[in-house]
Design an enzyme around this catalytic site. Structure first.
Site, PDB file in Angstrom:
ATOM      1  N   HIS A 161      -2.211  -5.446 -15.008  1.00  0.00           N
ATOM      2  CA  HIS A 161      -3.222  -6.118 -13.961  1.00  0.00           C
ATOM      3  C   HIS A 161      -2.695  -5.573 -12.610  1.00  0.00           C
ATOM      4  CE1 HIS A 161      -5.311  -9.344 -11.700  1.00  0.00           C
ATOM      5  NE2 HIS A 161      -6.227  -8.360 -11.362  1.00  0.00           N
ATOM      6  N   GLU A 196       0.723  -7.591 -12.751  1.00  0.00           N
ATOM      7  CA  GLU A 196       1.057  -8.563 -13.745  1.00  0.00           C
ATOM      8  C   GLU A 196       1.194  -8.083 -15.336  1.00  0.00           C
ATOM      9  OE1 GLU A 196      -0.758 -12.723 -11.760  1.00  0.00           O
ATOM     10  OE2 GLU A 196      -2.206 -11.157 -12.488  1.00  0.00           O
ATOM     11  N   ASN A 208      -4.359 -14.530  -9.043  1.00  0.00           N
ATOM     12  CA  ASN A 208      -5.463 -14.710  -8.787  1.00  0.00           C
ATOM     13  C   ASN A 208      -5.745 -16.456  -8.935  1.00  0.00           C
ATOM     14  OD1 ASN A 208      -7.133 -12.530  -8.402  1.00  0.00           O
ATOM     15  ND2 ASN A 208      -7.541 -12.164 -10.429  1.00  0.00           N
ATOM     16  N   SER A 217      -9.096  -8.479 -14.678  1.00  0.00           N
ATOM     17  CA  SER A 217      -8.173  -9.683 -14.237  1.00  0.00           C
ATOM     18  C   SER A 217      -8.556 -10.883 -15.194  1.00  0.00           C
ATOM     19  CB  SER A 217      -8.674  -9.661 -12.776  1.00  0.00           C
ATOM     20  OG  SER A 217     -10.167  -9.658 -12.662  1.00  0.00           O
TER      21      SER A 217
HETATM   22  N1  3HC Z   1      -6.921   1.407  -0.101  1.00  0.00           N
HETATM   23  C1  3HC Z   1      -5.874   1.921  -0.114  1.00  0.00           C
HETATM   24  N2  3HC Z   1      -4.968   1.719   0.903  1.00  0.00           N
HETATM   25  C2  3HC Z   1      -5.275   0.659   2.022  1.00  0.00           C
HETATM   26  C3  3HC Z   1      -6.831   0.382   2.193  1.00  0.00           C
HETATM   27  C4  3HC Z   1      -7.514   0.542   0.933  1.00  0.00           C
HETATM   28  N3  3HC Z   1      -8.950   0.103   0.712  1.00  0.00           N
HETATM   29  N4  3HC Z   1      -6.813  -0.236   3.148  1.00  0.00           N
HETATM   30  C5  3HC Z   1      -5.663  -0.018   3.801  1.00  0.00           C
HETATM   31  N5  3HC Z   1      -4.770   0.531   3.007  1.00  0.00           N
HETATM   32  C6  3HC Z   1      -3.504   0.979   3.642  1.00  0.00           C
HETATM   33  C7  3HC Z   1      -3.421   1.775   4.791  1.00  0.00           C
HETATM   34  O1  3HC Z   1      -3.572   3.005   4.361  1.00  0.00           O
HETATM   35  C8  3HC Z   1      -2.125   1.379   5.246  1.00  0.00           C
HETATM   36  O2  3HC Z   1      -1.180   2.437   4.684  1.00  0.00           O
HETATM   37  P1  3HC Z   1       0.259   2.804   5.456  1.00  0.00           P
HETATM   38  O3  3HC Z   1       0.935   1.651   5.777  1.00  0.00           O
HETATM   39  O4  3HC Z   1       0.963   3.584   4.411  1.00  0.00           O
HETATM   40  O5  3HC Z   1      -0.517   3.597   6.698  1.00  0.00           O
HETATM   41  C9  3HC Z   1      -1.851  -0.023   4.753  1.00  0.00           C
HETATM   42  O6  3HC Z   1      -2.791  -0.214   4.020  1.00  0.00           O
HETATM   43  C10 3HC Z   1      -2.218  -1.013   5.912  1.00  0.00           C
HETATM   44  O7  3HC Z   1      -3.593  -0.814   6.447  1.00  0.00           O
HETATM   45  P2  3HC Z   1      -4.099  -1.046   7.854  1.00  0.00           P
HETATM   46  O8  3HC Z   1      -3.017  -1.023   9.000  1.00  0.00           O
HETATM   47  O9  3HC Z   1      -5.399  -0.234   8.002  1.00  0.00           O
HETATM   48  O10 3HC Z   1      -4.553  -2.468   7.631  1.00  0.00           O
HETATM   49  P3  3HC Z   1      -3.691  -3.863   7.409  1.00  0.00           P
HETATM   50  O11 3HC Z   1      -2.415  -3.995   7.892  1.00  0.00           O
HETATM   51  O12 3HC Z   1      -4.727  -4.892   7.814  1.00  0.00           O
HETATM   52  O13 3HC Z   1      -3.619  -3.960   5.779  1.00  0.00           O
HETATM   53  C11 3HC Z   1      -4.233  -4.500   3.706  1.00  0.00           C
HETATM   54  C12 3HC Z   1      -4.675  -3.746   4.841  1.00  0.00           C
HETATM   55  C13 3HC Z   1      -3.126  -3.806   2.959  1.00  0.00           C
HETATM   56  C14 3HC Z   1      -5.529  -4.590   2.709  1.00  0.00           C
HETATM   57  C15 3HC Z   1      -3.589  -5.946   4.085  1.00  0.00           C
HETATM   58  O14 3HC Z   1      -4.793  -6.533   4.931  1.00  0.00           O
HETATM   59  C16 3HC Z   1      -3.564  -6.841   2.682  1.00  0.00           C
HETATM   60  O15 3HC Z   1      -2.605  -6.756   2.306  1.00  0.00           O
HETATM   61  N6  3HC Z   1      -4.548  -7.496   2.564  1.00  0.00           N
HETATM   62  C17 3HC Z   1      -4.458  -8.635   1.682  1.00  0.00           C
HETATM   63  C18 3HC Z   1      -4.793  -7.638   0.329  1.00  0.00           C
HETATM   64  C19 3HC Z   1      -4.617  -8.770  -1.167  1.00  0.00           C
HETATM   65  O16 3HC Z   1      -4.512 -10.024  -1.071  1.00  0.00           O
HETATM   66  N7  3HC Z   1      -4.802  -8.155  -2.385  1.00  0.00           N
HETATM   67  C20 3HC Z   1      -5.078  -8.729  -3.497  1.00  0.00           C
HETATM   68  C21 3HC Z   1      -6.312  -9.128  -3.857  1.00  0.00           C
HETATM   69  S1  3HC Z   1      -6.757 -10.044  -5.291  1.00  0.00           S
HETATM   70  C22 3HC Z   1      -6.796  -8.539  -6.430  1.00  0.00           C
HETATM   71  O17 3HC Z   1      -7.042  -7.378  -6.451  1.00  0.00           O
HETATM   72  C23 3HC Z   1      -7.071  -9.381  -7.985  1.00  0.00           C
HETATM   73  C24 3HC Z   1      -8.082  -8.598  -8.694  1.00  0.00           C
HETATM   74  O18 3HC Z   1      -8.067  -9.159  -9.899  1.00  0.00           O
HETATM   75  C25 3HC Z   1      -9.482  -8.726  -7.825  1.00  0.00           C
END
Ligand code: 3HC
Length: 286
Positions: free
Chosen positions: A140, A152, A191, A119
């Protein structure tokens, strides 16, 4: 046509990226230097996919077929020699990534593209080590890769049009929306948006304006974000959030980019978030 993918690194990112590729019908190998990490990564994937089957999101047959296409190994060169496309998702350290790109460049077939999931490290800083600068780019993914729909695709100064086209087509085959960056910029697009919110959240918390729980609640309940900025740091990893800021500081020399003291404190305690069972919040250790 990409027939075989190698993912380097079996952390949360690498293992899920491997599974995304296997679910898309592509023969995939996930490699890690740690032999102990491989069964852990596989067990976490099995757990996660079993949950999706239980919810009726996927069939058991599709999941079994994906696991049959997914291999785990510690042997980098052997796996690279069989790959058309490599996605490096190792630790966010340039010395390690440069060494990996040199080894991958020597071992992979001439046509293979070497992408980094980094990233913060642009592929142009790895390209010369690989000996194939035109076939190198950033690809990414976002946490969690099994869920987040965008990737990305970042073009370095020497990345060829063919590399961008193959990578964009691969992203679509993986079921992802490619966001193409025409040139490198620290942090890339998503990001930079995320960090703007995170830095403001850390500043307000650090200044005692509100608790981090209430700031998270505001992001969720007032703005409709799926998670607040502190919950998201715990998901992505406070170590990753910390190292991202250090990398941008090193690239820009701008002290305003240094990580916030509250984030430094968590990093130094080893409270990385969900993966260690404790971060801003407490989690059940797995
Ligand atoms: N790994 C894989 N799948 C996951 C997971 C994980 N850690 N956590 C949740 N999930 C899946 C669940 O299995 C579920 O799948 P399904 O819909 O097929 O059943 C789905 O996600 C929804 O999970 P939950 O109902 O348990 O929980 P939420 O509805 O709260 O969703 C989330 C969890 C998808 C993580 C949601 O909260 C979300 O979208 N959060 C924001 C994530 C975000 O912004 N990501 C970008 C981060 S920045 C980044 O990654 C950049 C890098 O450079 C660091």
């Amino acid at each position: 046509m990409v027939e075989r993918i190698l993912v380097v690194g079996a952390g949360a990112m690498g293992s899920q990226i491997g599974m995304v590729a296997a679910l898309a019908g592509i023969d995939t190998t996930v490699q890690d230097v740690s032999a102990e990490q491989l069964p852990r990564a596989e067990a976490q994937l099995r757990d996660r996919l079993a949950g999706q089957v239980a919810k009726g999101r996927r069939t058991q047959e599709d999941v079994d077929a994906a696991f049959a296409r997914l291999r785990f190994t510690t042997e980098l060169e052997t796996a690279a020699a069989a790959a058309d496309y490599v996605i490096e998702a190792a630790i966010e350290r340039i010395d390690i990534k440069r060494e990996l790109f040199a080894r991958l460049g020597a071992a992979a077939p001439a046509h293979a593209i070497l992408a980094t999931n980094s990233s913060t490290i642009p592929s142009s800083e790895l390209a010369d080590a690989s000996g194939r600068a035109d076939r190198v780019c950033n690809l990414h993914f976002f946490m969690p890769p099994l869920v987040m729909r965008a990737v990305e695709v970042v073009r370095g100064p020497e990345t060829s049009d063919a590399t961008v086209a193959t990578t964009t087509a691969l992203a679509e085959r993986l079921g992802k929306t490619p966001v193409v960056l025409n040139r490198e910029i620290p942090g890339f697009v998503a990001n930079r948006l995320l960090w703007a919110i995170r830095e403001e959240a850390l500043r307000m918390y650090g200044d005692g304006i509100a608790s981090y729980q209430d700031i998270d609640a505001a992001a969720r309940e007032a703005l409709g974000h799926p998670m607040g900025p502190f919950e998201l740091m715990d998901l992505v990893g406070n170590d990753v959030a910390y190292r991202n800021k250090i990398a941008v500081y090193e690239q820009t020399g701008d002290e305003a980019e240094l990580p916030h003291p509250a984030l430094v404190a968590l990093y130094e305690k080893g409270d990385y978030g969900r993966k260690t069972g404790k971060g801003w919040y407490d989690y059940d250790s797995r």
